[in-house]
Structure formats: structure tokens, C-alpha cells
Design a protein around this motif. Structure first.
Motif, PDB file in Angstrom:
ATOM      1  N   ASP A   3      -9.414   2.016 -16.240  1.00  0.00           N
ATOM      2  CA  ASP A   3      -8.574   2.455 -15.123  1.00  0.00           C
ATOM      3  C   ASP A   3      -7.386   3.302 -15.577  1.00  0.00           C
ATOM      4  O   ASP A   3      -7.064   4.317 -14.974  1.00  0.00           O
ATOM      5  N   ASN A   4      -6.750   2.858 -16.654  1.00  0.00           N
ATOM      6  CA  ASN A   4      -5.606   3.599 -17.204  1.00  0.00           C
ATOM      7  C   ASN A   4      -6.015   5.007 -17.593  1.00  0.00           C
ATOM      8  O   ASN A   4      -5.351   5.981 -17.274  1.00  0.00           O
ATOM      9  N   ALA A   5      -7.117   5.081 -18.325  1.00  0.00           N
ATOM     10  CA  ALA A   5      -7.559   6.364 -18.874  1.00  0.00           C
ATOM     11  C   ALA A   5      -7.970   7.322 -17.762  1.00  0.00           C
ATOM     12  O   ALA A   5      -7.706   8.518 -17.837  1.00  0.00           O
ATOM     13  N   ARG A   6      -8.586   6.773 -16.699  1.00  0.00           N
ATOM     14  CA  ARG A   6      -9.003   7.662 -15.608  1.00  0.00           C
ATOM     15  C   ARG A   6      -7.782   8.225 -14.888  1.00  0.00           C
ATOM     16  O   ARG A   6      -7.743   9.383 -14.514  1.00  0.00           O
ATOM     17  N   THR A   7      -6.770   7.370 -14.724  1.00  0.00           N
ATOM     18  CA  THR A   7      -5.549   7.839 -14.086  1.00  0.00           C
ATOM     19  C   THR A   7      -4.907   8.949 -14.919  1.00  0.00           C
ATOM     20  O   THR A   7      -4.510   9.990 -14.397  1.00  0.00           O
ATOM     21  N   ALA A   8      -4.855   8.722 -16.231  1.00  0.00           N
ATOM     22  CA  ALA A   8      -4.256   9.714 -17.123  1.00  0.00           C
ATOM     23  C   ALA A   8      -5.026  11.027 -17.072  1.00  0.00           C
ATOM     24  O   ALA A   8      -4.442  12.110 -17.170  1.00  0.00           O
ATOM     25  N   ALA A   9      -6.327  10.943 -16.918  1.00  0.00           N
ATOM     26  CA  ALA A   9      -7.148  12.150 -16.941  1.00  0.00           C
ATOM     27  C   ALA A   9      -6.804  13.088 -15.791  1.00  0.00           C
ATOM     28  O   ALA A   9      -6.763  14.305 -15.965  1.00  0.00           O
ATOM     29  N   VAL A  10      -6.539  12.527 -14.621  1.00  0.00           N
ATOM     30  CA  VAL A  10      -6.216  13.414 -13.502  1.00  0.00           C
ATOM     31  C   VAL A  10      -4.746  13.827 -13.557  1.00  0.00           C
ATOM     32  O   VAL A  10      -4.386  14.945 -13.243  1.00  0.00           O
ATOM     33  N   GLU A  50      -4.184  -0.250  -8.501  1.00  0.00           N
ATOM     34  CA  GLU A  50      -2.871  -0.424  -9.133  1.00  0.00           C
ATOM     35  C   GLU A  50      -2.155   0.907  -9.333  1.00  0.00           C
ATOM     36  O   GLU A  50      -0.948   0.950  -9.496  1.00  0.00           O
ATOM     37  N   PHE A  51      -2.920   2.011  -9.393  1.00  0.00           N
ATOM     38  CA  PHE A  51      -2.319   3.293  -9.728  1.00  0.00           C
ATOM     39  C   PHE A  51      -2.132   4.209  -8.514  1.00  0.00           C
ATOM     40  O   PHE A  51      -1.631   5.318  -8.651  1.00  0.00           O
ATOM     41  N   ILE A  52      -2.532   3.723  -7.341  1.00  0.00           N
ATOM     42  CA  ILE A  52      -2.509   4.592  -6.161  1.00  0.00           C
ATOM     43  C   ILE A  52      -1.099   5.100  -5.874  1.00  0.00           C
ATOM     44  O   ILE A  52      -0.890   6.289  -5.637  1.00  0.00           O
ATOM     45  N   GLU A  53      -0.108   4.191  -5.939  1.00  0.00           N
ATOM     46  CA  GLU A  53       1.253   4.610  -5.594  1.00  0.00           C
ATOM     47  C   GLU A  53       1.738   5.719  -6.504  1.00  0.00           C
ATOM     48  O   GLU A  53       2.302   6.706  -6.054  1.00  0.00           O
ATOM     49  N   SER A  54       1.509   5.566  -7.799  1.00  0.00           N
ATOM     50  CA  SER A  54       2.010   6.577  -8.740  1.00  0.00           C
ATOM     51  C   SER A  54       1.237   7.880  -8.581  1.00  0.00           C
ATOM     52  O   SER A  54       1.787   8.970  -8.742  1.00  0.00           O
ATOM     53  N   LEU A  55      -0.040   7.797  -8.240  1.00  0.00           N
ATOM     54  CA  LEU A  55      -0.823   9.024  -8.042  1.00  0.00           C
ATOM     55  C   LEU A  55      -0.415   9.726  -6.753  1.00  0.00           C
ATOM     56  O   LEU A  55      -0.330  10.952  -6.702  1.00  0.00           O
ATOM     57  N   LYS A  56      -0.130   8.943  -5.725  1.00  0.00           N
ATOM     58  CA  LYS A  56       0.304   9.537  -4.457  1.00  0.00           C
ATOM     59  C   LYS A  56       1.626  10.284  -4.653  1.00  0.00           C
ATOM     60  O   LYS A  56       1.889  11.289  -4.002  1.00  0.00           O
ATOM     61  N   ALA A  57       2.444   9.752  -5.561  1.00  0.00           N
ATOM     62  CA  ALA A  57       3.772  10.333  -5.761  1.00  0.00           C
ATOM     63  C   ALA A  57       3.735  11.581  -6.639  1.00  0.00           C
ATOM     64  O   ALA A  57       4.723  12.308  -6.730  1.00  0.00           O
ATOM     65  N   ASP A  58       2.610  11.848  -7.286  1.00  0.00           N
ATOM     66  CA  ASP A  58       2.524  12.984  -8.214  1.00  0.00           C
ATOM     67  C   ASP A  58       2.369  14.291  -7.432  1.00  0.00           C
ATOM     68  O   ASP A  58       1.388  14.483  -6.715  1.00  0.00           O
ATOM     69  N   SER A  59       3.336  15.181  -7.584  1.00  0.00           N
ATOM     70  CA  SER A  59       3.353  16.386  -6.763  1.00  0.00           C
ATOM     71  C   SER A  59       2.278  17.394  -7.168  1.00  0.00           C
ATOM     72  O   SER A  59       2.030  18.365  -6.462  1.00  0.00           O
ATOM     73  N   ASN A  60       1.648  17.179  -8.324  1.00  0.00           N
ATOM     74  CA  ASN A  60       0.574  18.091  -8.731  1.00  0.00           C
ATOM     75  C   ASN A  60      -0.767  17.727  -8.105  1.00  0.00           C
ATOM     76  O   ASN A  60      -1.744  18.437  -8.283  1.00  0.00           O
ATOM     77  N   LEU A  61      -0.788  16.586  -7.427  1.00  0.00           N
ATOM     78  CA  LEU A  61      -2.076  16.054  -6.984  1.00  0.00           C
ATOM     79  C   LEU A  61      -2.128  15.857  -5.472  1.00  0.00           C
ATOM     80  O   LEU A  61      -1.090  15.778  -4.810  1.00  0.00           O
TER      81      LEU A  61
END
Lengths: 534, 309
Positions: free
Chosen positions: A254-261, A275-286
Motif C-alpha cells: 500500500d505504501n509503495a503504491r501511494t508513493a508511485a502515484v 489509509e492514504f486517501i486523505e493524503s492523496l486527496k490533498a495532493d494538488s498534483n493529483l
């Protein structure tokens, strides 16, 4: 009239949600238990507003969890394979957000008695081998699924088909033994893909060559490393697909997949971990899409064993569980609580109002006392150890049942250990989940019908059985939905399972990826419409 | 020659163990295949017949051993491809990562071990020992995630993971750096500590004193006389570590999406793909034996005393 039939078997699912949430990003999901508006949309199935004219070209780098070990669409039951196959194979029909649409068949009719379906094939469709598609391929493909030698895990679903006739090269007629309302939905699944006999005979459908007609062609397959799809240049939908190809790689971490995007190594992260949805939602590149899932979770009890043979004990459990807390603990609150039957309130056939809104410990204790267990009892709960969210669910359930005196011992085991034990009835309770299907009949039948293949709780309720059998023959969609709601109520109040929550899936992409059209069914047919804005 | 022959019963024992253990674990490949769907008894029976799982276990074992004697490791139940082919497909990636990790660890470990030993109880020694303690105690996957966060997510210098074929050497090397460093780190830590203690011991020996009293420069005392002898136990450790590198890299393979043998075996176990598991175990055991044989031969080169014995 095909269109009227199409309309009559529309599986609404979350279609309403999709429309409602494609507007402003602040719009809350419409309907259902999660109707409260939140500052940020909980559900998002496509880009807001207009996204410009699609441009052709470019290759999409997609990252998924696991490699597909079996790509034969008739044999596989792996999610990774469905994802690939829905881009390489096509069926007679297809389901887009629950709506049945034409695919390889451009039109279809059904006799008034519901016993014969006639499909007219689209002209000029070619397999990837270059051979034109004919009705003989349709007959061959469906009969291949029905043949025990193929060992298709879904073979039982096709048992209602009596014969398949091919009066001419572009017509296929299916004769059924009894009316079967979910038939068109079945023909829209990727399990019912029409395959190229030549490829089957030459080396099977699990090699480096596919036998489909779809928008993409399997170009390369390196086990454990990647599956490379190339554009099908002679695809029948003109202009599609927009992408030159999709390169699919795998990573179970899970960690590695998050890092990949996050690092831009991949363009499309399929099903980010909760677990990573919040941090991914907050990423302005995504950009993120999703919020609706297809997995329905529950805790099944063995109704052939004491004390679960007593309906009051089961009801005590239904009342004792705090489903909001389970969802919060198990999946960071992402998903929908199931406070009635197995279908979330936004799905067709579900009960909209909660039956178990808040836990009622007093009532649960009273029911246990009535059943002769005033001080509770000891029992075990089987859970698949490799599924983190299921383990967390089970832990929450264990804690909550302690409050009414039920002392639960958790037994975390591997799926290959749990499944045979469950099938053999060697359990008290098990925590599990099933993927909701396009038509709810499949789960209603196989999981809870007294004769159902997955009725592991060994539950038998003649009233429920009669409703499910009745629904199969109901061609009026509204009537059929009412029947399912009655069945759901029986399940929820005296069934073998405490329904807990439904998952929420999320895909995360780079800003340049356009054309996403989420389908919570789930469906992956929309990949042909993805394009890169670069 | 006797050593080579002695490996046969060892390998046989390993095959037997793998065979029996896998069948003691509940659930078979058909259960795993039909896990998500309605268990159609007819389909399950047909699958078991096709896979030959309906035969008694001893018959299956004899059949497997017969194949093994002819060099046939069988066919994967899930992919239908020969096991040897499956292993062959994963071997290059595994070898590449193992060799790169070994190189990384040697480049780091030998010099720092020497520095540490020759500057014993001084700052460079403390620093090297502290770093090696870190390398030894930090979990592999955590170091991997840390590197990914820094070099891929923050600095965007390297791709976060994946594998490229050797036909694209630049991408291949870029993807190799982080897993090789991560995997190399734990081995470097062990190797460095062994180099240090072994060299310290050797430096106490009389022939070193003799060399020094001959008036040799410290550099040639260490590199010409002491280090070569100090490396003998280091080679042993490296031999054992190499075995670990080939089979035990599962976590690193997962974190970096590296398609090696380790991750294949883990998946095969969860799918109960008996021939693939057994075949991989035989292969890894054989490799381990061969590496140790190579280590023994290396001894002869390093320690002339052993050549006569």
C-alpha cells in the motif's frame, strides 16, 4: 422494443449519485444514509464541468495490486483479470453504471413469455486475430462456459439456458428453461465474453495473446512484472480508444503504491488503500475519483449450531453492533454503513431507511435473556488474516459483542484455510464480504437461498426463498424491486448474517489523465474513453 | 565429488518436506481458485481431476519425484506453464537485484570495516559501528519506504518502483538503485561488523607484528597481509547471505514491485500452486548448495593452507 427492455432492466445502482455528484465539488451524495452534505464531496465519479475535446495518443501507466494469473474470461474470478478483460474482450451487452447497453449485439428482443432472447450482432466486428465475429462465436462462447470441462466458477449462473440457436450468421437465439429476469445483466458481464475459438484452440486464453474484440489488445505479458495493452486499430467504435496503450504494473504494498502515484512514476493508481486517501486527496498534483464501493461486508453465523439456531440470538447480535464504529475502525470511515440488508441504501433493491440505526444494548441483552443466555456465551469468529480491514472489522465486532456478554475468540486464518472450513460448516461465526453483482439476484440466490451454493450459514426461510424465486420471473422492474426490499427485510431481521458496511473504492490519477467515468458496479469499460491532456 | 553427491539426499529431504508441509496446510489450489465464487461441486471435482489432485498423496509424490529425476519440475497449476519456465522468467530480476545488493554491500562494508578496525575506538569506528547498528536493526521495508519517500516522492529523482527489461538499461538501472541499496544495507551491516572483528583479531597475530617489525608500511601490512586472512570468515558470511538474497527478498520485492522469485513463491503459497512451490524450493535449495560449494572453492584461493588439506 430493445430500448424499452433496456430501460426495464436498468439497474439504477448509483446512477443517481453519479449524476448528482458530477456537479460542484461541494455537492454531497444524493439519497441514502450518507445524504448529509460535507465540505468536500465524498463521492466523485468523473471530472467536474467540461474537460475539452479528447486527444488521441499517449500511453497510460497504470498500477494495480496484483498480477492477473488467469486471463481466460470464462475461467477467471480475479479482479485484476476483470480489469484487463473489460478492455480486451466484449460481451453481447455491457453495463455502464448499471444501465444495460448494446455492445457486440446492436439490438435484442425478448418474447412476452420471457423464454426466448434474440440478439442481432453488430456487423463489421472483428476479433483481434482479424476474423469477423459471427453468431457461431456467440454459441461457442456461452456453451464453453456451460461445459463442465471448462470449470468456469460461474457455470451455475448459466444453468437456465436450454439451447442457443444460430438461424443466420448475425443472429443468436437463447432459449431459457424458465423466465429469468437477470438474464440480460448476465449477458453484460465480462464473464460472458465472446471469445475467438481459434485462439482457444491454439493455446488457450491465458497466454500472451487474447481472443477478444475489445478496444485494446494484449501486446505483452510478463508474469509479475507487467501487462502491456495496445490500441486495437480496427476497433468498431470509431475514434476509440484514445490511448495508444495501457501499461499495467503491479505492487501489493500500500505504501509503495501511494508513493508511485505521488512521485509521478505512474499515471493511474487503481484502488488506493483507505489509509492514504486523505493524503492523496490533498495532493494538488493529483485527481481522485470514487467513494462508492462494490464490496458488502457482514458477519455470518452458523444457524445449524447452538446458540445461533435461535433467531433471538441472531437478533441480539444485530442490535448489539455499532456499525458506524465498525466502519470507522475498519476503513477509516470510508464507505457506507449497512443498517438494514446487504445492499447499501443507494443501490437498486435496497431498503432506504435504517433498521439498526444505533446499537441497542438493552434490547440485545433482553433478547439474549429471552433465548436463555442471560449471561451470554463463548464463541469463535473466523476472519481472513491477510485482509487488514476485515481483521479490524472483526476486532470491532468482538469488542461490541462483549458488551452483551458474548465472549468472542478471534480466529484469523488464510483465505485458503477459511474458505473450505466455511464451506464445510466448521465455524461458529465468520467475518466476510462479497462483491455486489450487477443484478442483485446473484447474491440473493447464492448466499442466502436455502439451496444457494454459498449459503454457508445453512439458513433456510421458505418465505425468503419464495420471494427470490418470484423476483426472477418479474419483468416489471418496479415490482421486482419491491420484492427484493421484502427479501432484504427478512434477511435483516431474521437472516443468518449481520450486515455491517460497504466499501468505498478510490482511484487516483495525475492531472493530465482525462475522461474518467467511474462505475461503482464495478466496471472498467470506460478505459477506452481515457485520454491524456499533454 | 562426495560433497556434490551428499547434496542429493539433502535435496530429496527438502522436496519431501515441501510436499508434506504444503499438504498439511488446509485448503488446496481448487479452494483458492473458487474462493470468491459459488462452489459448484461439479466444477471443483473437474478441476481436481484435471490437476491430478484426486489421486492419493503418495501417488502424487512418486509421480513428482519421477518427473524430478528426468529434470521435469512439473507445470504450474495456475498458469499452466512449466515450472522451470516460471522460475526462468523470474530469475534474471532476482539475480540482478542480488548481485547489485552484494556489490553495494561490499563497496560499503569492506572499506568501512577496515577503517573501523584500524581506527579502533576512535570517532570513525564509532560512526561506522553506529551506522551498521542502524543498518542491522532497521527493518528492510521501512528503509525502502524511507528511500522512496525521499528520492521518489520528495526529490522526484528516481522512479518509486517497478522493473524494466534489460533492453532499456537506463530505466533498468534507475529502478535498481533503491532496492539494491535497501537490500544491500542489511548485508553491509553484517559484513562490516564481521570484517572489523575479523581484522582486529588478525591484527593481533604474530605474523602481523613480524610484518610491522620488518618495517613495512602500515598500509601494506593491512592490505597485503592482514586483510586477506581476515576476509575468510567474511566470505563464509557472504555465502550464507547470498542464499538469503535469492529467496528472502520478498519484502523488498513487494515494496519496489520487483518481479523476483521471492514474490512468486509467496503468491504460489497463497494459491496452493504445489508444483510451483516445490519447484522453487528445490531450485533455491540447489542454488544455496552451489553457492556454498563456491564459497568452499574460494577458501582454497584465500587460504593456501587449505589447499593441501
Amino acid at each position: 422494443m430493445p430500448t424499452s427492455i433496456a430501460r426495464s432492466i436498468v439497474i439504477a445502482l448509483a446512477a443517481a449519485l453519479v449524476v448528482a455528484c458530477s456537479g460542484a465539488p461541494t455537492a454531497g451524495p444524493a439519497g441514502g444514509a450518507s445524504a448529509t452534505a460535507t465540505p468536500v464531496a465524498k463521492v466523485r465519479m468523473q471530472d467536474d464541468g467540461t474537460t475539452g475535446t479528447p486527444k488521441s495518443g499517449g500511453r497510460l501507466k497504470m498500477l494495480i495490486r496484483l498480477d492477473a494469473t488467469e486471463l481466460d474470461p470464462h475461467k477467471t474470478n480475479e479482479t485484476s483479470s476483470y480489469l484487463v478483460n473489460e478492455s480486451t474482450y466484449e460481451s453481447l451487452l455491457e453495463a455502464v453504471s448499471g444501465e444495460i447497453k448494446a455492445s457486440l449485439a446492436e439490438s435484442w428482443t425478448v418474447t412476452p413469455d420471457g423464454l426466448a432472447y434474440t440478439f442481432k450482432l453488430r456487423p463489421n466486428v472483428k476479433f483481434h486475430s482479424g476474423r469477423p465475429l459471427t453468431s457461431a462465436d456467440v454459441k461457442y462462447s456461452i456453451e464453453r462456459i456451460m461445459d463442465a470441462a471448462t470449470a468456469s466458477p460461474r457455470r451455475a449462473n448459466y444453468a437456465g439456458i436450454n439451447t442457443i440457436e444460430t438461424p443466420d450468421a448475425s443472429t443468436a437465439v437463447f432459449k431459457l428453461r424458465t423466465p429469468f429476469a437477470p438474464f440480460l445483466a448476465l449477458m453484460a458481464t465480462s464473464g460472458a465474453s465472446i471469445v475467438d475459438k481459434g485462439v482457444v484452440d491454439a493455446g488457450g486464453l491465458n497466454g500472451a495473446v487474447d481472443g477478444g474484440t475489445g478496444p485494446f489488445v494484449v501486446k505483452e505479458r510478463v508474469k509479475g512484472q507487467q501487462i502491456v495493452l495496445d490500441k486495437n486499430p480496427s476497433y468498431w467504435r470509431s475514434g476509440m480508444p484514445y490511448l495508444d496503450g495501457i501499461t499495467i504494473t503491479f505492487n501489493p504494498d500500500d505504501n509503495a503504491r501511494t508513493a508511485a502515484v505521488k512521485s509521478g512514476t505512474v499515471d493511474f493508481l487503481w484502488r488506493a488503500a483507505p489509509e492514504f486517501i486523505e493524503s492523496l486527496k490533498a495532493d494538488s498534483n493529483l485527481k481522485w475519483y470514487g467513494g462508492i464501493g462494490s464490496l458488502s461486508l457482514h458477519m455470518v453465523v452458523n444457524t445449524k449450531k447452538k446458540p445461533f439456531d435461535d433467531v433471538r440470538v441472531r437478533q441480539a447480535i444485530f442490535h448489539a453492533l455499532d456499525r458506524d464504529q465498525i466502519l470507522a475502525v475498519a476503513n477509516s470511515g470510508l464507505g457506507t454503513t449497512l443498517k438494514a440488508g446487504y445492499l447499501p441504501p443507494d443501490r437498486w433493491g435496497s431498503i432506504k431507511e435504517p433498521i439498526y440505526d444505533r446499537p441497542d444494548t438493552a434490547k440485545a441483552k433482553a433478547l439474549l435473556t429471552e433465548a436463555g443466555y442471560p449471561t451470554g456465551f463463548k464463541t469463535t469468529l473466523l476472519v481472513i488474516s491477510t485482509s487488514a480491514f476485515q481483521v479490524r472489522s472483526a476486532e470491532a465486532e468482538q469488542q461490541q459483542l462483549k458488551a452483551i456478554g458474548i465472549d468472542v475468540e478471534l480466529k484469523p486464518v488464510e483465505a485458503t484455510v477459511a474458505n473450505p472450513a466455511i464451506a464445510a460448516g466448521n465455524f461458529d461465526m465468520y467475518q466476510s464480504g462479497f462483491s455486489m453483482t450487477l443484478d442483485p439476484d446473484e447474491i440473493f440466490s447464492r448466499a442466502f437461498l436455502s439451496t444457494g451454493g454459498n449459503n454457508y450459514g445453512k439458513w433456510s426461510d421458505p418465505e425468503y426463498d419464495a420471494l427470490i424465486v418470484k423476483a426472477r420471473a418479474q419483468t416489471d422492474r418496479a415490482e421486482r424491486e419491491k420484492t427484493y426490499q421484502q427479501a432484504e427485510r427478512i434477511l435483516a431481521t431474521r437472516g443468518p448474517a449481520a450486515m455491517t458496511w460497504a466499501s468505498a473504492d478510490f482511484d487516483v490519477v495525475q492531472k493530465k489523465v482525462m475522461g474518467y467515468k467511474g462505475d461503482p458496479t464495478p466496471g472498467y469499460r470506460f478505459y477506452r474513453e481515457l485520454w491524456l491532456n499533454q | 565429488m562426495t560433497r556434490v553427491l551428499a547434496t542429493i539426499p539433502v535435496l530429496l529431504g527438502i522436496v519431501l518436506l515441501a510436499f508434506v508441509l504444503m499438504r498439511l496446510v488446509p485448503g488446496d489450489v481448487v479452494d483458492a481458485m473458487l474462493a470468491e465464487s459459488a462452489q459448484d461441486p461439479l466444477v471443483a471435482a473437474e478441476l481436481r481431476r484435471v490437476f491430478g489432485l484426486d489421486r492419493p498423496a503418495p501417488v502424487q509424490l512418486l509421480d513428482y519425484l519421477g518427473g524430478l529425476a528426468r529434470g521435469d519440475l512439473g507445470t504450474s497449476l495456475r498458469t499452466g506453464r512449466p515450472v522451470l519456465e516460471e522460475i526462468g522468467a523470474r530469475l534474471p530480476a532476482t539475480l540482478e537485484l542480488a548481485i547489485a545488493a552484494l556489490i553495494v554491500s561490499l563497496i560499503v562494508a569492506i572499506p568501512s570495516g577496515v577503517i573501523s578496525a584500524t581506527r579502533r575506538n576512535r570517532l570513525p569506528d564509532y560512526a561506522a559501528r553506529a551506522v551498521s547498528l542502524f543498518g542491522l536493526s532497521v527493518p528492510n521495508f521501512w528503509l525502502g519506504i524511507l528511500l522512496i519517500t525521499l528520492f521518489a516522492v520528495q526529490l522526484r529523482l528516481l522512479p518509486s518502483g517497478g522493473f524494466a527489461s534489460f533492453s532499456d538499461p537506463v530505466t533498468n538501472l534507475k529502478l535498481l538503485i533503491m532496492p539494491a541499496v535497501t537490500l544491500g544495507a542489511s548485508i553491509a551491516a553484517v559484513t562490516m561488523r564481521m570484517t572489523r572483528s575479523s581484522l582486529l583479531e588478525v591484527l593481533e597475530q604474530e605474523y602481523v607484528r613480524t610484518a610491522r617489525s620488518k618495517g613495512l608500511r602500515e598500509r601494506s601490512v593491512i592490505y597485503g597481509h592482514a586483510l586477506r586472512n581476515a576476509l575468510i570468515p567474511v566470505v563464509t558470511i557472504l555465502g550464507i547471505q547470498t542464499g538469503r538474497l535469492l529467496g528472502g527478498t520478498v519484502v523488498i520485492e513487494q515494496v519496489f514491485g520487483w518481479p523476483g522469485i521471492g514474490s512468486m513463491v509467496v503468491r504460489a503459497i497463497s494459491q496452493r500452486d504445489y508444483p510451483l512451490i516445490q519447484g522453487s524450493v528445490v531450485f533455491l535449495a540447489l542454488t544455496f548448495v552451489l553457492v556454498n560449494l563456491a564459497v568452499d572453492i574460494l577458501y582454497l584461493y584465500l587460504d593456501p593452507k587449505l589447499r593441501r588439506g
